[in-house]
Design a protein around this motif. Structure first.
Motif, PDB file in Angstrom:
ATOM      1  N   ARG A  48       0.843  -1.193   0.000  1.00 48.07           N
ATOM      2  CA  ARG A  48       0.000   0.000   0.000  1.00 48.07           C
ATOM      3  C   ARG A  48       0.873   1.236   0.000  1.00 48.07           C
ATOM      4  O   ARG A  48       2.045   1.155   0.365  1.00 48.07           O
ATOM      5  CB  ARG A  48      -0.950   0.007   1.201  1.00 48.07           C
ATOM      6  CG  ARG A  48      -0.240  -0.032   2.537  1.00 48.07           C
ATOM      7  CD  ARG A  48      -1.260  -0.111   3.665  1.00 48.07           C
ATOM      8  NE  ARG A  48      -0.612  -0.068   4.967  1.00 48.07           N
ATOM      9  CZ  ARG A  48      -0.286  -1.126   5.662  1.00 48.07           C
ATOM     10  NH1 ARG A  48      -0.513  -2.343   5.195  1.00 48.07           N
ATOM     11  NH2 ARG A  48       0.282  -0.998   6.846  1.00 48.07           N
ATOM     12  N   CYS A  49       0.267   2.348  -0.361  1.00 48.58           N
ATOM     13  CA  CYS A  49       1.075   3.562  -0.436  1.00 48.58           C
ATOM     14  C   CYS A  49       0.177   4.797  -0.418  1.00 48.58           C
ATOM     15  O   CYS A  49      -0.959   4.768  -0.899  1.00 48.58           O
ATOM     16  CB  CYS A  49       1.937   3.414  -1.676  1.00 48.58           C
ATOM     17  SG  CYS A  49       2.030   4.689  -2.792  1.00 48.58           S
ATOM     18  N   LEU A  50       0.658   5.858   0.237  1.00 47.85           N
ATOM     19  CA  LEU A  50      -0.106   7.099   0.365  1.00 47.85           C
ATOM     20  C   LEU A  50       0.308   8.035  -0.765  1.00 47.85           C
ATOM     21  O   LEU A  50       1.471   8.433  -0.844  1.00 47.85           O
ATOM     22  CB  LEU A  50       0.201   7.719   1.738  1.00 47.85           C
ATOM     23  CG  LEU A  50      -0.779   8.732   2.307  1.00 47.85           C
ATOM     24  CD1 LEU A  50      -2.206   8.200   2.361  1.00 47.85           C
ATOM     25  CD2 LEU A  50      -0.317   9.168   3.697  1.00 47.85           C
ATOM     26  N   VAL A  51      -0.631   8.352  -1.618  1.00 49.18           N
ATOM     27  CA  VAL A  51      -0.301   9.123  -2.818  1.00 49.18           C
ATOM     28  C   VAL A  51      -0.742  10.582  -2.640  1.00 49.18           C
ATOM     29  O   VAL A  51      -1.906  10.852  -2.343  1.00 49.18           O
ATOM     30  CB  VAL A  51      -1.000   8.519  -4.058  1.00 49.18           C
ATOM     31  CG1 VAL A  51      -0.550   9.237  -5.329  1.00 49.18           C
ATOM     32  CG2 VAL A  51      -0.738   7.025  -4.154  1.00 49.18           C
ATOM     33  N   VAL A  81      -8.725   1.834  -3.290  1.00 49.30           N
ATOM     34  CA  VAL A  81      -8.508   2.683  -2.108  1.00 49.30           C
ATOM     35  C   VAL A  81      -8.700   1.815  -0.871  1.00 49.30           C
ATOM     36  O   VAL A  81      -9.774   1.246  -0.660  1.00 49.30           O
ATOM     37  CB  VAL A  81      -9.487   3.884  -2.121  1.00 49.30           C
ATOM     38  CG1 VAL A  81      -9.354   4.712  -0.850  1.00 49.30           C
ATOM     39  CG2 VAL A  81      -9.252   4.756  -3.354  1.00 49.30           C
ATOM     40  N   LEU A  82      -7.670   1.702  -0.074  1.00 48.13           N
ATOM     41  CA  LEU A  82      -7.688   0.776   1.066  1.00 48.13           C
ATOM     42  C   LEU A  82      -8.742   1.152   2.092  1.00 48.13           C
ATOM     43  O   LEU A  82      -9.413   0.293   2.653  1.00 48.13           O
ATOM     44  CB  LEU A  82      -6.290   0.754   1.708  1.00 48.13           C
ATOM     45  CG  LEU A  82      -6.119  -0.105   2.962  1.00 48.13           C
ATOM     46  CD1 LEU A  82      -6.487  -1.561   2.704  1.00 48.13           C
ATOM     47  CD2 LEU A  82      -4.688  -0.014   3.475  1.00 48.13           C
ATOM     48  N   LEU A  99      -4.946   6.709  -0.199  1.00 51.33           N
ATOM     49  CA  LEU A  99      -4.294   5.491   0.291  1.00 51.33           C
ATOM     50  C   LEU A  99      -4.654   4.335  -0.650  1.00 51.33           C
ATOM     51  O   LEU A  99      -5.775   3.832  -0.625  1.00 51.33           O
ATOM     52  CB  LEU A  99      -4.764   5.204   1.720  1.00 51.33           C
ATOM     53  CG  LEU A  99      -4.213   3.990   2.438  1.00 51.33           C
ATOM     54  CD1 LEU A  99      -2.696   3.962   2.407  1.00 51.33           C
ATOM     55  CD2 LEU A  99      -4.709   3.950   3.876  1.00 51.33           C
ATOM     56  N   LEU A 100      -3.701   3.973  -1.473  1.00 53.43           N
ATOM     57  CA  LEU A 100      -3.955   2.912  -2.453  1.00 53.43           C
ATOM     58  C   LEU A 100      -3.351   1.600  -1.991  1.00 53.43           C
ATOM     59  O   LEU A 100      -2.307   1.579  -1.323  1.00 53.43           O
ATOM     60  CB  LEU A 100      -3.340   3.283  -3.818  1.00 53.43           C
ATOM     61  CG  LEU A 100      -3.992   4.415  -4.588  1.00 53.43           C
ATOM     62  CD1 LEU A 100      -3.271   4.633  -5.923  1.00 53.43           C
ATOM     63  CD2 LEU A 100      -5.481   4.152  -4.832  1.00 53.43           C
TER      64      LEU A 100
END
Ligand SMILES: O=c1ccn([C@H]2C[C@H](O)[C@@H](COP(=O)(O)OP(=O)(O)OP(=O)(O)O)O2)c(=O)[nH]1
Ligand SMILES: [Mg+2]
Length: 158
Positions: A48-51, A81-82, A99-100
């Motif tokens: 996951r990652c915050l874009v 999107v988490l 948050l993907l």
């Protein structure tokens, strides 16, 4: 008249399109990734990652913004999107972020300007909480979680 959404563009969103409704009847405005041109974000399978979007917003009173997945990304790549729907509070003045999570088998690369999610503006009901000893009776009562299933319809397994 439509309520007004204030948008502040941060330096790293310079040159990117602002969120916009793609068609007259679209519910959501697409959000684009404000990542560096030279360093795309790579989300590995299962990661996951915050874009960053590079945007700060000022919502109209009594509204929230929901950050929702784009179904195309979910279908084609398993990227969603988490925390969907992400909640952007009316009084939040930080950068809107997405948050993907990559549920796909392959790594997914996010490049600058890619449409990664959509933002839906919704009215929010604010309430006063009243603690009570007894609540009014209803037909449903405490039944839930499939309590109305009869098992007689073919889409309705007991
Ligand atoms: O997808 C999201 C979700 C949240 N936010 C921002 C706006 C929101 O107002 C703030 C807090 O979000 P939330 O209430 O969901 O997170 P929390 O874990 O409860 O944090 P906090 O204690 O800051 O409320 O983070 C985003 O930018 N994107
Ligand atoms: Mg919170």
């Amino acid at each position: 008249m439509k309520p007004r959404l204030g948008v502040l563009r941060l330096p790293h969103a310079e040159g990117l399109p602002l969120p916009a409704y793609e068609t007259a009847g679209s519910a959501g405005m697409d959000l684009v990734a404000a990542v560096e041109e030279a360093s795309p974000l790579r989300i590995g399978s299962g990661e996951r990652c915050l874009v960053p979007t590079g945007l700060v917003i000022q919502l109209p009173e009594g509204h929230e913004a929901q950050v929702r997945p784009r179904s195309g990304l979910a279908l084609k790549h398993g990227v969603t999107v988490l925390n969907a729907p992400g909640t952007v509070d009316q009084d939040y003045r930080g950068e809107v972020k997405v948050l993907l999570i990559n549920h796909g088998a392959e790594p997914f690369e996010i490049i600058r300007g890619m449409r990664i999610a959509q933002m839906v503006i919704c009215r929010v009901a604010m309430v006063d909480l009243h603690e009570m000893d007894v609540l009014n009776a209803t037909v449903r009562g405490a039944g839930g979680f499939g309590s109305t299933g009869t098992g007689r319809r073919k889409d309705d397994r007991p």
